[in-house]
Design a protein around this motif. Sequence first.
Motif, PDB file in Angstrom:
ATOM      1  N   THR A 141       0.841  -1.193   0.000  1.00 41.31           N
ATOM      2  CA  THR A 141       0.000   0.000   0.000  1.00 41.31           C
ATOM      3  C   THR A 141       0.876   1.243   0.000  1.00 41.31           C
ATOM      4  N   GLY A 142       0.431   2.252  -0.740  1.00 39.93           N
ATOM      5  CA  GLY A 142       1.158   3.530  -0.782  1.00 39.93           C
ATOM      6  C   GLY A 142       1.989   3.635  -2.040  1.00 39.93           C
ATOM      7  N   ARG A 143       2.227   4.859  -2.479  1.00 35.04           N
ATOM      8  CA  ARG A 143       2.983   5.098  -3.726  1.00 35.04           C
ATOM      9  C   ARG A 143       4.468   5.280  -3.401  1.00 35.04           C
ATOM     10  N   LEU A 144       5.315   4.634  -4.159  1.00 32.67           N
ATOM     11  CA  LEU A 144       6.768   4.753  -3.973  1.00 32.67           C
ATOM     12  C   LEU A 144       7.219   6.187  -4.280  1.00 32.67           C
ATOM     13  N   GLN A 145       8.019   6.768  -3.369  1.00 35.24           N
ATOM     14  CA  GLN A 145       8.520   8.135  -3.554  1.00 35.24           C
ATOM     15  C   GLN A 145       9.951   8.111  -4.085  1.00 35.24           C
ATOM     16  N   GLY A 146      10.285   9.069  -4.960  1.00 36.70           N
ATOM     17  CA  GLY A 146      11.655   9.169  -5.495  1.00 36.70           C
ATOM     18  C   GLY A 146      12.630   9.646  -4.437  1.00 36.70           C
ATOM     19  N   GLY A 147      13.932   9.671  -4.788  1.00 37.91           N
ATOM     20  CA  GLY A 147      14.952  10.144  -3.852  1.00 37.91           C
ATOM     21  C   GLY A 147      16.192   9.282  -3.930  1.00 37.91           C
ATOM     22  N   ASN A 148      16.884   9.133  -2.804  1.00 40.51           N
ATOM     23  CA  ASN A 148      18.113   8.338  -2.765  1.00 40.51           C
ATOM     24  C   ASN A 148      17.834   6.967  -2.171  1.00 40.51           C
ATOM     25  N   PHE A 149      18.227   5.963  -2.904  1.00 34.37           N
ATOM     26  CA  PHE A 149      18.051   4.584  -2.434  1.00 34.37           C
ATOM     27  C   PHE A 149      19.448   3.979  -2.220  1.00 34.37           C
TER      28      PHE A 149
END
Length: 422
Positions: A141-149
């Motif tokens: 559940t929930g939308r994946l957010q961009g950024g640093n992985f």
Amino acid sequence: MHSVTNAIPTGTIASIPAKAHAHRALICAALANSPSTILLSRTSKDIDATMDSLRGLGAHVIYKNNIVTVTPGPVPAKGNVVPHESGTTLRLLLPVAASICNDVDVDAKGRLPDRPLEPMLGEMKAHGVTFSQDKPPFTMTGRLQGGNFSMVGDVSSQFFSGLLLAAPQIGLSTITSTTPLQSSDYVTLTTETMRDFGVEVEHTLPDANINEAFTVPFGASFIGRDNYQIEGDWSNAAIWMVAAGMTGKPITITGMNKNSVQADRRIMQVMIDAGCDVAWDGMNVTVTGRASKPIHVDLEQMPDMLPVMAALACSISGESSFIKGARLRLKESDRLVAVANLVRDLGGTVREDGDDLYIIGSGILKGGQGDCVNDHRLVMAGTLMALISENPVTLKDSEAITKSYPDFFEDWNLLGGNAQPL
Ligand SMILES: O=C(O)C1=C[C@@H](OP(=O)(O)O)[C@@H](O)[C@H](O)C1
Ligand SMILES: C=C(OP(=O)(O)O)C(=O)O
């Protein structure tokens, strides 16, 4: 179950489409801004799992007359990812699904629920996604957010491929490897396929101070492709190359790309090191000459080749070594244990030392019953081992071959081999 005799396959065989390339192209096509057509002469359970899962995420995927037409569709309120036993499908599609859909049911079969996922789930949780439990079946559940992985590099490269394929949908994303990246060719195959579908990935190579990293720029998006050709599969071409090396009877595989980035193209060098000749004529590759020199292989960059190389090693007098195989324990079976057992069951000699495997070949096996433990690559190995066996080889769980090469036994018999269902 199949019974295989030592009848020798020889001649010319058409390659089958590369499973790894097909997964990636289908995913890029389903995420694109326009429809695509993908040329795919055959499919398999794993490729079907990716097509089914993309349908479960709203794409229209029609496979007819060796062409897959992929029309990106509206994403459903509830997505459905059904990887069956395909690790690539699961690990590539988890972040992809969460990049387009807020609510996704995920199932898995066979050994797949127990293959590692934690590093991926941890990073996805840190970027906005929750999981009803830590192994499939679960709901995301929930939308994946961009950024640093950040990602460990020594569990599965599929985590990198999945995050890269998700990145265009979530804005700027950088994925950094916190330990040296193994199976890195598979990530290169991902970035090359993404480039084919219009997304350029920036790759930072590691040095003493910098970790390896991949960045997908903001604003990148996939574009559809017409008549996109899937390459010939090196992992399966390897079966025929090894068969030729074990028997000394030449085999030509048509439709191969010498300059492929597929990890298992490395089998060419293994055959040469074993003393065979590998010759090219356009897109056809021919192996001639009997393998005679023991082989020594680091498995970190070509994990899927151990089973067929083990068969080759049994046919060569002397000790062959296969080192750094820790991640082979995480596949459809524990492939270090399964390969060692298969060699022993068929009368060969093998020594295990931690994550390294040594095969002391004599050129001959006894045959008998071998257990493929529901692993398609063990079916390939057991079939090859029959070529040097005094008695027929009976392969338990041979149906597992449908995961990657459903027509394998038909092709084997077409070339003069003898494999019969029991
Ligand atoms: O990305 C892919 O298509 C694959 C990556 C490899 O897995 P790991 O990265 O887990 O070694 C390989 O073993 C698998 O068969 C396919
Ligand atoms: C390990 C394999 O595939 P996957 O990880 O996709 O299940 C394989 O094809 O050998």
